[in-house]
Design a protein around this motif. Structure first.
Motif, PDB file in Angstrom:
ATOM      1  N   GLU A 164      -2.464  -8.295  -0.162  1.00  0.00           N
ATOM      2  CA  GLU A 164      -3.177  -8.870  -1.322  1.00  0.00           C
ATOM      3  C   GLU A 164      -2.296  -8.897  -2.569  1.00  0.00           C
ATOM      4  OE1 GLU A 164      -7.654  -7.472   0.094  1.00  0.00           O
ATOM      5  OE2 GLU A 164      -6.466  -6.217  -1.233  1.00  0.00           O
TER       6      GLU A 164
ATOM      7  N   LEU B 213      -4.304  -0.097   1.526  1.00  0.00           N
ATOM      8  CA  LEU B 213      -4.226  -0.097   0.071  1.00  0.00           C
ATOM      9  C   LEU B 213      -2.883   0.499  -0.340  1.00  0.00           C
ATOM     10  CD1 LEU B 213      -7.758   1.074  -1.130  1.00  0.00           C
ATOM     11  CD2 LEU B 213      -6.910  -1.213  -0.635  1.00  0.00           C
TER      12      LEU B 213
ATOM     13  N   ALA C  96       5.377  -2.393 -10.280  1.00  0.00           N
ATOM     14  CA  ALA C  96       4.140  -2.991 -10.792  1.00  0.00           C
ATOM     15  C   ALA C  96       3.260  -3.421  -9.638  1.00  0.00           C
ATOM     16  CB  ALA C  96       4.463  -4.175 -11.691  1.00  0.00           C
ATOM     17  N   VAL C  97       2.685  -2.435  -8.986  1.00  0.00           N
ATOM     18  CA  VAL C  97       1.903  -2.688  -7.794  1.00  0.00           C
ATOM     19  C   VAL C  97       0.478  -2.238  -8.083  1.00  0.00           C
ATOM     20  CG1 VAL C  97       1.542  -1.728  -5.497  1.00  0.00           C
ATOM     21  CG2 VAL C  97       3.811  -2.501  -6.163  1.00  0.00           C
ATOM     22  N   ASP C  98      -0.499  -3.050  -7.631  1.00  0.00           N
ATOM     23  CA  ASP C  98      -1.894  -2.695  -7.865  1.00  0.00           C
ATOM     24  C   ASP C  98      -2.387  -1.791  -6.731  1.00  0.00           C
ATOM     25  OD1 ASP C  98      -4.641  -2.566  -8.185  1.00  0.00           O
ATOM     26  OD2 ASP C  98      -4.745  -4.569  -9.050  1.00  0.00           O
ATOM     27  N   ASP C  99      -2.678  -0.542  -7.076  1.00  0.00           N
ATOM     28  CA  ASP C  99      -3.074   0.468  -6.078  1.00  0.00           C
ATOM     29  C   ASP C  99      -4.306   0.097  -5.281  1.00  0.00           C
ATOM     30  OD1 ASP C  99      -1.057   2.027  -6.831  1.00  0.00           O
ATOM     31  OD2 ASP C  99      -2.243   3.461  -7.996  1.00  0.00           O
ATOM     32  N   LYS C 100      -5.195  -0.666  -5.894  1.00  0.00           N
ATOM     33  CA  LYS C 100      -6.472  -0.950  -5.257  1.00  0.00           C
ATOM     34  C   LYS C 100      -6.427  -2.197  -4.392  1.00  0.00           C
ATOM     35  CE  LYS C 100      -8.932   2.479  -6.800  1.00  0.00           C
ATOM     36  NZ  LYS C 100      -7.783   3.231  -7.287  1.00  0.00           N
ATOM     37  N   LEU C 101      -5.257  -2.819  -4.307  1.00  0.00           N
ATOM     38  CA  LEU C 101      -5.089  -3.956  -3.418  1.00  0.00           C
ATOM     39  C   LEU C 101      -4.210  -3.527  -2.248  1.00  0.00           C
ATOM     40  CD1 LEU C 101      -4.384  -7.037  -5.732  1.00  0.00           C
ATOM     41  CD2 LEU C 101      -6.555  -6.040  -5.086  1.00  0.00           C
ATOM     42  N   THR C 102      -4.331  -4.231  -1.132  1.00  0.00           N
ATOM     43  CA  THR C 102      -3.439  -3.959  -0.008  1.00  0.00           C
ATOM     44  C   THR C 102      -2.078  -4.582  -0.309  1.00  0.00           C
ATOM     45  OG1 THR C 102      -3.972  -6.006   1.130  1.00  0.00           O
ATOM     46  CG2 THR C 102      -5.400  -4.122   1.578  1.00  0.00           C
TER      47      THR C 102
END
Lengths: 266, 351
Positions: free
Chosen positions: B101, B137, B92-98
């Motif tokens: 982040e 990212l 569950a990782v947000d692709d658009k964050l580093t």
């Protein structure tokens, strides 16, 4: 930490995350900027010629403001559906954070999208001859009223996003209701010319009242060539619009939170 | 509290959950001691993930009770969320964050202040060898890196119970070993780890206790050793030098085993469960010599978790399906592939 501060902190953390997402994929809000320009030009010049020219073009701006922020509800729908599908919401739900923040963060960050599209719509309106003819304070109040409605629509969108089983479903569900909702209104024509029961629906449609309220506050009259609005909602457009927004927020916030508690992605 | 029994980290009693007419959990009871690694082992659809989702408050049970560190999951889910860290099956990782982040966000959502959240994020990135990629990212991360980041997210608040749902599924061998190291470190730090896995070797390597789960029920539970000895101790394994000797060898081993031998013709390998391994081995050697069977490899081995698993699930359900090519890592190496394959049938061996 009190519940309210926790909600505020968690929501702002998530809004920060959503805004980073928008900044890094500017293409995602491209539609919300392009669409109002498209409608201003299409309606203003395709219909404008037969419906009253310059005065008609000024008249539809209230409708286009209302339509623009209503369409932005689909951003909330798709954004939430995306998070659900990717398992991001699972991570959030396993954290000791506020339940409502996942949606409140989304609806507040989507307000930014609405601000941007309102700005673009206004500039486009100015280019085709629309002017704020009332006093500036009323105009500020007008924009705030539109944003309040944008926030309400965002909660409707959040609920739809949570009911959708996948992003694909969210994409079609999130769009399909927008067309009848925005067209059965006084956004682009006069309600008085519609047959029953459409006329009554349109007369009480919150989008009608927002369009009328915006016209009142920006000082844009209904052209003489169109039947003048009448009835309680039209005569008390500002009050009725504010009440509608608050009512919609209360109802759909409750529904969305209840749905969020039950939602199991897999 | 000296003298008193330590409270179990997770206690599950009579847990049931159905999705429509499908029973996902059909009465699960489990007790996980604090400070241990507990593995839930089972094939796809056995009920592992449902169990995990209930423990981590993502799902409500239909019946039964679950306590995490003594707290009832249904009564006070928020308290449970504070003492649990979850790394799900899908990173569950947000692709658009580093990378930074992503962890910073989780830390903020745990209620940390800015500085503390940033320090925690940096520390975890370093620990998971992601510090070089911290400001990239995560959309550019490899599968293994995403997994490590997700795992790091589960540890932000140094939870007492860490739940890892199939932490190594889809990972390359090196990332899998790295993940195993992390699990070891967690236990050294005093955490309790619950992991679900389809890989027998993983459960064998990491877990202090293993529960085998199938069709929503726990069908066996114990230490790896207990499970292995429960399905009949030792095996005698033989590889013939010549494929033509297989039939004779099969006949010989039938007389020393406690069950019919199984044959893998491709590998010219015959295997049979035995009692009193030492004597069975001597007897087999004598008879094989008398029959002049040339043997490449002959030996005793203890039952593996594979044997346990096949015996418990009745074999028909099969061992867990290989999810990806990395699965070959847990299979014994095959050095020779003759043109025939499959199990020798009974007529051929003249039984």
């Amino acid at each position: 930490m009190s519940t309210m501060t926790r909600i505020a902190k968690d929501s702002s953390a998530l809004a920060w995350r959503n805004l980073l997402n928008i900044r890094r994929t500017p293409g995602s809000i491209f539609a919300s900027v392009l669409q109002p320009i498209m409608f201003v030009l299409l309606l203003g010049y395709v219909f404008g010629g037969s419906l009253g020219g310059d005065t008609y073009r000024e008249f539809i701006m209230g409708g286009i403001f209302a339509q623009t922020v209503t369409f932005n509800a689909s951003f909330t729908t798709i954004g939430l559906a995306n998070d659900l599908q990717k398992g991001v919401v699972d991570r959030f739900r396993s954290l000791p954070m506020s339940r409502v923040a996942v949606m409140l963060g989304r609806t507040t960050s989507d307000l930014t999208t609405s601000v941007i599209s309102l700005l673009v719509t206004s500039l486009c309106g100015l280019a085709i001859g629309w002017r704020i003819r009332g006093n500036p304070l009323d105009a500020v109040f007008g924009y705030l009223l539109i944003l309040l409605f944008a926030f309400a629509m965002s909660w409707v969108g959040a609920f739809i996003g949570l009911v959708s089983r996948s992003v694909e479903v969210a994409q079609s569900l999130g769009l399909i209701w927008l067309f009848p909702a925005t067209f059965i209104s006084s956004g682009f024509v006069s309600v008085a010319a519609m047959p029953e029961p459409l006329a009554t629906i349109a007369e009480w449609n919150p989008i009608t009242s927002l369009a009328n309220a915006a016209r009142d506050l920006f000082g844009n009259p209904t052209p003489a060539s169109l039947p003048q609005p009448h009835g309680w909602p039209a005569q008390n457009a500002i009050l009725y619009s504010a009440l509608c927004s608050l009512g919609l927020i209360a109802v759909f916030m409750t529904l969305a939170v209840a749905r969020y508690r039950r939602v199991a992605t897999r | 509290m000296p003298g008193r029994h330590r409270e179990p980290a997770v206690l599950i009693e009579g847990l049931r959950k159905s999705f429509g007419s499908k029973k996902a959990l059909d009465g699960v009871d489990l007790e996980m001691a604090a400070g241990q690694v507990f593995a839930l082992l089972g094939p796809n659809g056995a009920g592992k993930t449902t169990t995990v989702r209930i423990i981590t408050t993502l799902l409500r049970p239909d019946a039964g009770r679950v306590f995490v560190a003594g707290v009832d999951v249904s009564a006070d889910p928020d308290a449970v969320r504070r003492s649990i860290g979850l790394s799900g099956q899908y990173a569950a990782v947000d692709d658009k964050l580093t990378g930074f982040e992503n962890l910073y966000l989780v830390a903020k959502l745990y209620g940390m202040r800015r500085k503390e959240a940033a320090a925690t994020a940096r520390e975890l990135l370093e620990r998971f060898h992601l510090d070089d990629a911290a400001d990239r990212l995560t959309g550019t991360y490899s599968g293994g890196m995403r997994r490590r980041l997700d795992l790091a997210g589960a540890l932000v608040a140094t939870p007492a119970v860490v739940v890892l749902d199939e932490p190594t599924t889809g990972l390359d061998p090196q990332s899998r070993l790295d993940t195993w190291d992390v699990v070891g470190e967690l236990v050294n730090d005093g955490a309790t780890v619950l992991l679900t896995t389809q890989y027998l070797e993983e459960a064998d390597q990491l877990a202090d206790r293993i529960a085998v789960i199938d069709h929503g029920r726990v069908i066996a539970e114990g230490t790896s050793d207990e499970l292995k000895s429960s399905t009949g101790g030792e095996r005698l394994e033989l590889v013939t030098a010549d494929e033509r000797d297989l039939a004779t060898a099969h006949r010989v081993l039938s007389t020393v085993g406690t069950a019919p031998p199984s044959v893998d013709r491709r590998a010219r390998r015959i295997e049979v469960p035995v009692r009193d391994g030492q004597y069975a081995l001597a007897a087999a050697v004598g008879k094989l010599n008398a029959e002049r069977v040339r043997v490449l490899d002959l030996g005793l081995r203890r039952a593996t978790l594979d044997d346990v698993f096949l015996a418990l699930t009745g074999g028909s359900a099969g061992a867990p399906e290989p999810v990806d090519s990395e699965q070959t890592m847990v299979l014994p190496p095959v050095t020779h592939w003759p043109e025939h394959s499959g199990v020798l049938d009974r007529q051929e061996v003249g039984a």
